[in-house]
Design a protein around this motif. Sequence first.
Motif, PDB file in Angstrom:
ATOM      1  N   GLY A 160       4.678  -6.079 -12.609  1.00 44.85           N
ATOM      2  CA  GLY A 160       4.571  -4.722 -13.140  1.00 44.85           C
ATOM      3  C   GLY A 160       4.254  -4.667 -14.616  1.00 44.85           C
ATOM      4  N   LEU A 196      -1.083  -1.314 -10.484  1.00 43.20           N
ATOM      5  CA  LEU A 196       0.193  -1.983 -10.229  1.00 43.20           C
ATOM      6  C   LEU A 196       0.772  -1.685  -8.846  1.00 43.20           C
ATOM      7  N   THR A 197       0.171  -0.771  -8.112  1.00 44.46           N
ATOM      8  CA  THR A 197       0.625  -0.529  -6.735  1.00 44.46           C
ATOM      9  C   THR A 197       0.119  -1.607  -5.781  1.00 44.46           C
ATOM     10  N   ARG A 252      -3.844  -3.907 -17.782  1.00 45.92           N
ATOM     11  CA  ARG A 252      -4.454  -2.980 -18.732  1.00 45.92           C
ATOM     12  C   ARG A 252      -5.675  -3.608 -19.401  1.00 45.92           C
ATOM     13  N   MET A 301       3.725   8.903 -19.603  1.00 49.37           N
ATOM     14  CA  MET A 301       3.109   8.702 -18.290  1.00 49.37           C
ATOM     15  C   MET A 301       2.643  10.046 -17.730  1.00 49.37           C
ATOM     16  N   ASP A 324      -2.982   5.236 -18.703  1.00 49.45           N
ATOM     17  CA  ASP A 324      -1.676   4.813 -18.165  1.00 49.45           C
ATOM     18  C   ASP A 324      -1.612   5.026 -16.655  1.00 49.45           C
ATOM     19  N   LEU A 325      -2.222   6.092 -16.188  1.00 52.92           N
ATOM     20  CA  LEU A 325      -2.234   6.364 -14.749  1.00 52.92           C
ATOM     21  C   LEU A 325      -3.060   5.314 -14.013  1.00 52.92           C
ATOM     22  N   TRP A 326      -4.188   4.925 -14.609  1.00 52.23           N
ATOM     23  CA  TRP A 326      -5.010   3.894 -13.958  1.00 52.23           C
ATOM     24  C   TRP A 326      -4.245   2.574 -13.887  1.00 52.23           C
ATOM     25  N   ARG A 330       2.750  -3.773 -17.949  1.00 43.04           N
ATOM     26  CA  ARG A 330       2.010  -2.629 -18.485  1.00 43.04           C
ATOM     27  C   ARG A 330       1.519  -2.878 -19.910  1.00 43.04           C
ATOM     28  N   GLU A 334      -0.969   2.245 -13.700  1.00 39.21           N
ATOM     29  CA  GLU A 334       0.022   2.412 -12.631  1.00 39.21           C
ATOM     30  C   GLU A 334      -0.632   2.264 -11.260  1.00 39.21           C
ATOM     31  N   SER A 335      -1.839   2.781 -11.123  1.00 41.37           N
ATOM     32  CA  SER A 335      -2.575   2.651  -9.871  1.00 41.37           C
ATOM     33  C   SER A 335      -2.812   1.181  -9.541  1.00 41.37           C
TER      34      SER A 335
END
Length: 360
Positions: free
Chosen positions: A177, A213-214, A188, A1, A206-208, A179, A210-211
Amino acid sequence: MTDIRTAFPSVSSRLVTTSRLSAQVFERPADDAAAPDATIVFVHGNVSSSLFFLPLMSSLPASVRALAVDLRGFGGSETLPVDATRGLRDFSDDVASVLDELGLGAVHLVGWSMGAGVVMQLLLDRPDLVASLTLESPVSPYGFGGTRLDGSPLTPDAAGTGGGGANPEFVARLASGDRSEDEGTSPRAVYRSSYVAPGFTSEYEDLWVESMLTTATGPGNYPGDSVASKSWPGFAAGRSGVLNTMAPINFDVSGIVDLSSKPPITWIHGELDAIVGDASYFDLNMLGKAGIIPGWPGEDVAPPQPMIAQTRAVLDRYAAEGGTYRELRLEGCGHSPHLERPDEFRAALLEQVGISVVER
């Protein structure tokens, strides 16, 4: 991550508390904090957050102050219900409250997708805060779905638009959540198939995810509620939640053409945009036309929304009434030009704010 602190060391984040909400704000300060050459504020789109802007913010000239605001229910900002009967005004009022709290005055606004609708609404309500607009892959000025070229609604209740159009499995995967990349409805997979053009890869994928998933899920947030409709496909826009903010019964910013003062606008979009287009498969009427949803009543009753043509028509009127705009259409690019074609996007943005690329 990805650790954003090491990947983007010039950018920091903080909570800015206003009378409306506590908003997470990312900032890449200018070298001369007292006198930046320009202040640019980024506003993200649906099912995302300001994290998507960090590489671009980090790459801007040192003379530029760059900020990005997480909208309510996204990123690190406070989760508050969204009153969709106000269109995108809950979001635009939130952004205005952050700009006021920080004492920024008129700034150069960049809005991506739904965020472009937010900044157009801000221009209507608070023109004093807008020096220029950069609209990236913008939602149509008439909202998402259910309208003809001139913006007139296909049905009085905006049948087929709003919260009822979301894929429930995608919503469930957001809430859990997820991934993974195994199913087409995972965040994804949706990013890969819809946010960017086929074949695009990024070290920050991976950052996108996580974004994405907020995103706060539920009737008051994403996707929102729906009501029954007598018109095809059997539901209409509700009164709360994110997708209902862009239903044509709630949202129309075509009034920018009537503003007495018209800041310059740059419109940037990709020819392969899977979300915003004249034949978008996120439009229920397009899905009906393609036979994916049964019972489609036909082109005369439920035509797909000509989103690109609508934006161009409104901006042409904006120019005819004394404003200026330019269009940058990127071949081979999807819904995220700032990720897929960062050099061209940055050059267009800097030209918009009056900074020569040579000066970088």
